[in-house]
Write a protein that holds these residues in place. Sequence first.
Motif, PDB file in Angstrom:
ATOM      1  N   ASN A  38     -18.514 -43.300  18.408  1.00  0.00           N
ATOM      2  CA  ASN A  38     -18.737 -43.816  17.060  1.00  0.00           C
ATOM      3  C   ASN A  38     -18.151 -42.760  16.139  1.00  0.00           C
ATOM      4  O   ASN A  38     -18.739 -41.700  15.928  1.00  0.00           O
ATOM      5  N   PHE A  41     -18.720 -39.192  12.694  1.00  0.00           N
ATOM      6  CA  PHE A  41     -19.570 -38.060  13.025  1.00  0.00           C
ATOM      7  C   PHE A  41     -18.774 -36.752  13.043  1.00  0.00           C
ATOM      8  O   PHE A  41     -18.607 -36.134  14.083  1.00  0.00           O
ATOM      9  N   GLU A  45     -16.368 -36.454  15.990  1.00  0.00           N
ATOM     10  CA  GLU A  45     -15.384 -37.558  16.044  1.00  0.00           C
ATOM     11  C   GLU A  45     -15.336 -38.219  14.684  1.00  0.00           C
ATOM     12  O   GLU A  45     -16.376 -38.572  14.132  1.00  0.00           O
ATOM     13  N   PHE A  78     -22.886 -46.771  17.135  1.00  0.00           N
ATOM     14  CA  PHE A  78     -23.470 -45.747  18.012  1.00  0.00           C
ATOM     15  C   PHE A  78     -24.398 -46.368  19.054  1.00  0.00           C
ATOM     16  O   PHE A  78     -24.343 -46.004  20.235  1.00  0.00           O
ATOM     17  N   ALA A  95     -20.097 -38.882  22.109  1.00  0.00           N
ATOM     18  CA  ALA A  95     -20.320 -39.123  20.681  1.00  0.00           C
ATOM     19  C   ALA A  95     -21.339 -38.145  20.115  1.00  0.00           C
ATOM     20  O   ALA A  95     -22.248 -38.526  19.404  1.00  0.00           O
ATOM     21  N   GLY A  96     -21.183 -36.860  20.468  1.00  0.00           N
ATOM     22  CA  GLY A  96     -22.221 -35.912  20.075  1.00  0.00           C
ATOM     23  C   GLY A  96     -23.552 -36.445  20.536  1.00  0.00           C
ATOM     24  O   GLY A  96     -24.544 -36.370  19.834  1.00  0.00           O
ATOM     25  N   MET A  97     -23.529 -37.003  21.750  1.00  0.00           N
ATOM     26  CA  MET A  97     -24.711 -37.723  22.222  1.00  0.00           C
ATOM     27  C   MET A  97     -25.718 -36.788  22.878  1.00  0.00           C
ATOM     28  O   MET A  97     -25.389 -36.038  23.792  1.00  0.00           O
ATOM     29  N   THR A  98     -26.931 -36.878  22.383  1.00  0.00           N
ATOM     30  CA  THR A  98     -28.011 -36.032  22.878  1.00  0.00           C
ATOM     31  C   THR A  98     -28.548 -36.574  24.195  1.00  0.00           C
ATOM     32  O   THR A  98     -28.730 -37.781  24.346  1.00  0.00           O
ATOM     33  N   ARG A 103     -32.530 -42.239  27.606  1.00  0.00           N
ATOM     34  CA  ARG A 103     -31.130 -42.594  27.872  1.00  0.00           C
ATOM     35  C   ARG A 103     -30.797 -42.384  29.343  1.00  0.00           C
ATOM     36  O   ARG A 103     -29.956 -43.095  29.905  1.00  0.00           O
ATOM     37  N   GLN A 142     -29.142 -42.428  10.922  1.00  0.00           N
ATOM     38  CA  GLN A 142     -28.148 -43.335  11.498  1.00  0.00           C
ATOM     39  C   GLN A 142     -28.841 -44.109  12.620  1.00  0.00           C
ATOM     40  O   GLN A 142     -29.476 -43.526  13.511  1.00  0.00           O
ATOM     41  N   THR A 145     -29.866 -43.244  16.607  1.00  0.00           N
ATOM     42  CA  THR A 145     -29.694 -41.835  16.960  1.00  0.00           C
ATOM     43  C   THR A 145     -31.053 -41.204  17.241  1.00  0.00           C
ATOM     44  O   THR A 145     -32.102 -41.787  16.946  1.00  0.00           O
ATOM     45  N   THR A 146     -31.017 -39.987  17.774  1.00  0.00           N
ATOM     46  CA  THR A 146     -32.283 -39.294  18.021  1.00  0.00           C
ATOM     47  C   THR A 146     -33.015 -39.046  16.704  1.00  0.00           C
ATOM     48  O   THR A 146     -34.247 -39.074  16.673  1.00  0.00           O
ATOM     49  N   ASP A 184     -27.848 -34.633  12.746  1.00  0.00           N
ATOM     50  CA  ASP A 184     -27.393 -33.448  13.475  1.00  0.00           C
ATOM     51  C   ASP A 184     -26.789 -32.401  12.527  1.00  0.00           C
ATOM     52  O   ASP A 184     -26.163 -32.752  11.527  1.00  0.00           O
TER      53      ASP A 184
HETATM   54  N1  ARG Z   1     -27.033 -36.548  18.572  1.00  0.00           N
HETATM   55  C1  ARG Z   1     -27.566 -37.748  18.042  1.00  0.00           C
HETATM   56  C2  ARG Z   1     -27.908 -38.698  19.147  1.00  0.00           C
HETATM   57  O1  ARG Z   1     -27.483 -38.534  20.245  1.00  0.00           O
HETATM   58  C3  ARG Z   1     -26.631 -38.412  17.060  1.00  0.00           C
HETATM   59  C4  ARG Z   1     -25.292 -38.751  17.588  1.00  0.00           C
HETATM   60  C5  ARG Z   1     -24.491 -39.611  16.652  1.00  0.00           C
HETATM   61  N2  ARG Z   1     -23.134 -39.650  17.068  1.00  0.00           N
HETATM   62  C6  ARG Z   1     -22.150 -40.363  16.491  1.00  0.00           C
HETATM   63  N3  ARG Z   1     -20.956 -40.265  16.977  1.00  0.00           N
HETATM   64  N4  ARG Z   1     -22.393 -41.138  15.475  1.00  0.00           N
HETATM   65  O2  ARG Z   1     -28.614 -39.664  18.945  1.00  0.00           O
END
Ligand code: ARG
Length: 249
Positions: A38, A41, A45, A78, A95-98, A103, A142, A145-146, A184
């Motif tokens: 997504n 971010f 990205e 996302f 995606a900076g995914m936690t 998950r 968002q 998201t976490t 984040d």
């Molecule tokens: N780190 C957070 C999560 O994993 C937010 C990630 C949002 N990333 C993005 N590409 N929009 O939920």
Amino acid sequence: MKKFLGLVMCAVMVMSLAGCGKTAGGTAQEGILVMATNAEFPPYEYHEGSTIVGIDAEIAAAIAEKMGCELQIEDIAFDSIIPEVSSGKADMGMAGMTVTEDRMQNVDFSDTYAIARQVVIVRADSGITSLDDLQGLVIGVQQGTTGDIYATDEFGDEYIERYAKGMEAVQALTQGKIDAVIIDNEPARVFITENEGLIILEEAYADEEYAIAVRKGNKELLDRINETLAELKADGTLDAIVAKYISAD
Ligand code: ARG
């Protein structure tokens, strides 16, 4: 000719290692490593003209290159990333995914490649100075998201405003429609430079780690990703990519 060779190498890799593409039961194409993200971010990205750039995009390109695959980035919502990965439409989600327990029920995660924090953005003149001050206020996040998940748990659904993009939440904050944004840390730093009158609370909301998601049980791809991440860490490439997008201060 070069491209042809690349594809052949990649195809061979697919057959021998089930590397990129053709994830079991999936629709991802052979020779192509499909990354679902997504791209809202920064600095992980985001769009720069018609291309998607950022730390994740560059790490993914390095992974694809090591595998002899062509990288294809899909920019989606996302909260659609995990479904795309678990259904095999995308090979990996980045995606900076936690990494979270929930998950992990639906996807497997690579080794972590970044540490992050959920932080709170408020208007500088709001008088809000700590997490305790957030009780009873409206918090923007968002969707999916976490930040969304934790804040909904803690403060209750009625206090949460969900946006498709983090930047939209931050704009709503600037306009006084909401009281705070939980997001984040690195995107937060980018967003407050693009919107005036905002600050990040010193007290972080949660500590987290980012990793790459693959379809559950896709061990070959996971191993390739982890090997590549280890190489990128060892040879300094990962640090160089991060330094290109994040100024140390
Ligand atoms: N780190 C957070 C999560 O994993 C937010 C990630 C949002 N990333 C993005 N590409 N929009 O939920």
